[in-house]
Structure formats: structure tokens, C-alpha cells
Design an enzyme around this catalytic site. Structure first.
Site, PDB file in Angstrom:
ATOM      1  N   THR A  13       0.669  -1.073   0.468  1.00  0.00           N
ATOM      2  CA  THR A  13      -0.103  -0.318  -0.223  1.00  0.00           C
ATOM      3  C   THR A  13       0.647   1.284   0.204  1.00  0.00           C
ATOM      4  O   THR A  13       2.063   1.275   0.385  1.00  0.00           O
ATOM      5  CB  THR A  13      -0.578   0.138   0.825  1.00  0.00           C
ATOM      6  OG1 THR A  13      -0.004   0.362   2.205  1.00  0.00           O
ATOM      7  CG2 THR A  13      -1.833  -1.443   1.453  1.00  0.00           C
ATOM      8  N   GLY A  14       0.625   2.257  -0.770  1.00  0.00           N
ATOM      9  CA  GLY A  14       1.126   3.896  -0.768  1.00  0.00           C
ATOM     10  C   GLY A  14       2.364   3.471  -1.344  1.00  0.00           C
ATOM     11  O   GLY A  14       3.538   3.944  -1.100  1.00  0.00           O
ATOM     12  N   GLY A  18       8.695   6.344  -3.040  1.00  0.00           N
ATOM     13  CA  GLY A  18       9.591   6.314  -2.003  1.00  0.00           C
ATOM     14  C   GLY A  18       9.492   5.052  -1.692  1.00  0.00           C
ATOM     15  O   GLY A  18       9.763   4.487  -2.279  1.00  0.00           O
ATOM     16  N   ILE A  19       9.291   5.036  -0.676  1.00  0.00           N
ATOM     17  CA  ILE A  19       9.515   3.395   0.416  1.00  0.00           C
ATOM     18  C   ILE A  19       9.087   2.678  -0.389  1.00  0.00           C
ATOM     19  O   ILE A  19       9.213   1.665  -0.768  1.00  0.00           O
ATOM     20  CB  ILE A  19       9.446   3.808   2.036  1.00  0.00           C
ATOM     21  CG1 ILE A  19      10.691   4.369   2.205  1.00  0.00           C
ATOM     22  CG2 ILE A  19       9.508   2.570   1.753  1.00  0.00           C
ATOM     23  CD1 ILE A  19       9.871   4.815   3.842  1.00  0.00           C
ATOM     24  N   TYR A 154       1.664  11.880  14.711  1.00  0.00           N
ATOM     25  CA  TYR A 154       1.883  11.125  13.204  1.00  0.00           C
ATOM     26  C   TYR A 154       2.964  10.297  14.700  1.00  0.00           C
ATOM     27  O   TYR A 154       2.620   9.469  14.225  1.00  0.00           O
ATOM     28  CB  TYR A 154       2.885  11.364  12.176  1.00  0.00           C
ATOM     29  CG  TYR A 154       3.701  10.993  11.456  1.00  0.00           C
ATOM     30  CD1 TYR A 154       3.300  10.027  10.386  1.00  0.00           C
ATOM     31  CD2 TYR A 154       5.197  10.477  11.953  1.00  0.00           C
ATOM     32  CE1 TYR A 154       3.927   8.942  10.224  1.00  0.00           C
ATOM     33  CE2 TYR A 154       5.881   9.410  11.265  1.00  0.00           C
ATOM     34  CZ  TYR A 154       5.545   8.665  10.065  1.00  0.00           C
ATOM     35  OH  TYR A 154       5.879   7.950   9.567  1.00  0.00           O
TER      36      TYR A 154
END
Length: 264
Positions: A13-14, A18-19, A154
Site C-alpha cells: 500500500t502507498g 518512495g519506500i 504522526y
């Protein structure tokens, strides 16, 4: 070292950048069939095209869904009913003072950073347990164990994720299913680059120089004295997703450059 993920279906997911993108690429390189998710369909399509180009012949597809909602999670599960490897990477972050964070923002962070992993794990873990093999990895953060005051909302969600991953590992006790958390530190992803862009324009310094200076101020405990790369995080995630990690579960594994000032 052979990670041997042939025949495994992985959901990341996401993962449009990036990562998450680095993790998807690493899994593809080891033979897994990978489904990447992100909110924006255009970004998902672009990421799939990029991964196809980097890994010719590999099987990768995308599903656009906003995992902040139960409906978005349900859509992803409906599109991908089988999952052997679940990487809960979707998250949002920002630096802002605690007193400027509204209830709506707190709720949004909780929905994306915690509940997306709750819902997808609840959907996929029972079948993993029945097959007696599965991997669930939560991409957490060193902020979860060394709460920075400028990212308190966060960090609070990331502390919660540590408890969730450990508890789910215990829930899968005695099976071939492992659940772990990987804790990156400051990582030079597209999101971080965007945060640093204003400073590079103001000073005329390059991204690496600005990043090093920012790290000295915000994370002076860093041992590597630099931002980590997305691939360095993905390398550790790949291990936790592989058959080689069968003895590793309920763990919080750090890829933070030594930022968190604790040996565990």
C-alpha cells in the site's frame, strides 16, 4: 542469498513512490506478483509503468483506493482477494506544532496510518493462517519509539502500530504466518524531498547538503549522519517478507540509521 518469492502474491500500500515503490521493486525482483496501491489512479498507473520498465516480465498491477475509509480497503480486497504478503506502508506525515493540529487531522492520521493496516490485516490474515504461510509487515517509524514534539500526531499513530503488529504476531502464534514492523528513520523519499525543496531553493545548496544540515538539527542522534535511502529500507522489508525470516515475528526491526537512541 535467495529470497525465493516465486508464486507469492504481495500487496504493497502507498506504493506509487518512495519506500513503497522500492519495496514493490524488490519483491518483483525476487519473483513475487505485486499489486501496488495508492489513492490517485494516475499516480498508480505511472508507478506500474515504471515498475514494468525496471522489471521486464514481472507481474505487477495497480489498484487505486483511498485506504483512509473502510470502503477503500474493501475495494482493494475485492480487487485482490488473495494475498500472501501484505506490506502496510500507506501513511501520511507532516511537521506541525501539537497545538495547531485539529481533531479532523488527528482522525485522518488515525484512519490512514492505523486503521488501513487494521482493516487489511483483518481481511487477509485468516486465509494466510489457513494456508499456514503469510507475511504481514507494517512500515512504522523511529518516531514510534522516539516521539519528536513537532510530529506528535504522526508519532502517536506509529506507536499504536507497534502495539498492533506485536499483538497480531501473537494472534498468529503457532502458525507459519509472521507479523513484523520495520522502522525507517529519516528517509530521502519524494515526500521528504518536497519538504526540503524550499530550503534548497533558498540556500542554493543541493538536496544532500540540505538534508545533512537538517538531520544535524532535527535528528542529532543519527549514527549514519545522513538520510537513509528508500532502497535501504526495502532491503530489510524484503527479508521480513521472505521464507528466510520464518523465525522473526513480533519484532520491531530498525532501518533508521541509528537515530533512535536505544539498542532495541
Amino acid at each position: 542469498m535467495q529470497f525465493n518469492l516465486n508464486g507469492k502474491i504481495a500487496v504493497v500500500t502507498g506504493a506509487a513512490q518512495g519506500i513503497g515503490m522500492a519495496i514493490a521493486g524488490s519483491l518483483l525482483a525476487e519473483g513475487a506478483e505485486v499489486v501496488i496501491n495508492d489513492r490517485d489512479e494516475t499516480r498508480v498507473d505511472a508507478a506500474v509503468t515504471k515498475l514494468h520498465a525496471a522489471h521486464p516480465g514481472a507481474t505487477v498491477r495497480g489498484v487505486a483506493a483511498d485506504l483512509a475509509s473502510a470502503e477503500g480497503c474493501a475495494h482493494l480486497v475485492a480487487e485482490v482477494p488473495r494475498c500472501d504478503i501484505l506490506v502496510n506502508n500507506a501513511a501520511i506525515f507532516e511537521t506541525v506544532d501539537f497545538f495547531d493540529v485539529s481533531d479532523d487531522t488527528w482522525n485522518r492520521y488515525w484512519a490512514v496510518n492505523v486503521m488501513s493496516g487494521v482493516r487489511l490485516s483483518r481481511a487477509y490474515l485468516p486465509a494466510m493462517r489457513e494456508r499456514n504461510w503469510g507475511r504481514v509487515v507494517f512500515i512504522d517509524s523511529e518516531c514510534g519509539i522516539s516521539t519528536p514534539p513537532d510530529m506528535l500526531h504522526y508519532a502517536t499513530t506509529k506507536t499504536a502500530v507497534l502495539g498492533l503488529s506485536r499483538g497480531l504476531a501473537k494472534r498468529m502464534a503457532g502458525t507459519g504466518v509472521t507479523v513484523n514492523a520495520v522502522l525507517p528513520g529519516p528517509t530521502l523519499s519524494e515526500g521528504v524531498e518536497a519538504m526540503l525543496k524550499a530550503e534548497t531553493e533558498r540556500t542554493g545548496k543541493n538536496l544532500e547538503e540540505v538534508g545533512t544540515e537538517v538531520l544535524k538539527t532535527l535528528r542529532p542522534s543519527s549514527i549514519t549522519k545522513r538520510f537513509q535511502t528508500a532502497q535501504e529500507v526495502a532491503n530489510l522489508v524484503l527479508y521480513t517478507c521472505s521464507p528466510l525470516s520464518s523465525g522473526t515475528t513480533g519484532a520491531a526491526l530498525r532501518a533508521d540509521g541509528g537515530v533512535a537512541d536505544t539498542p532495541i
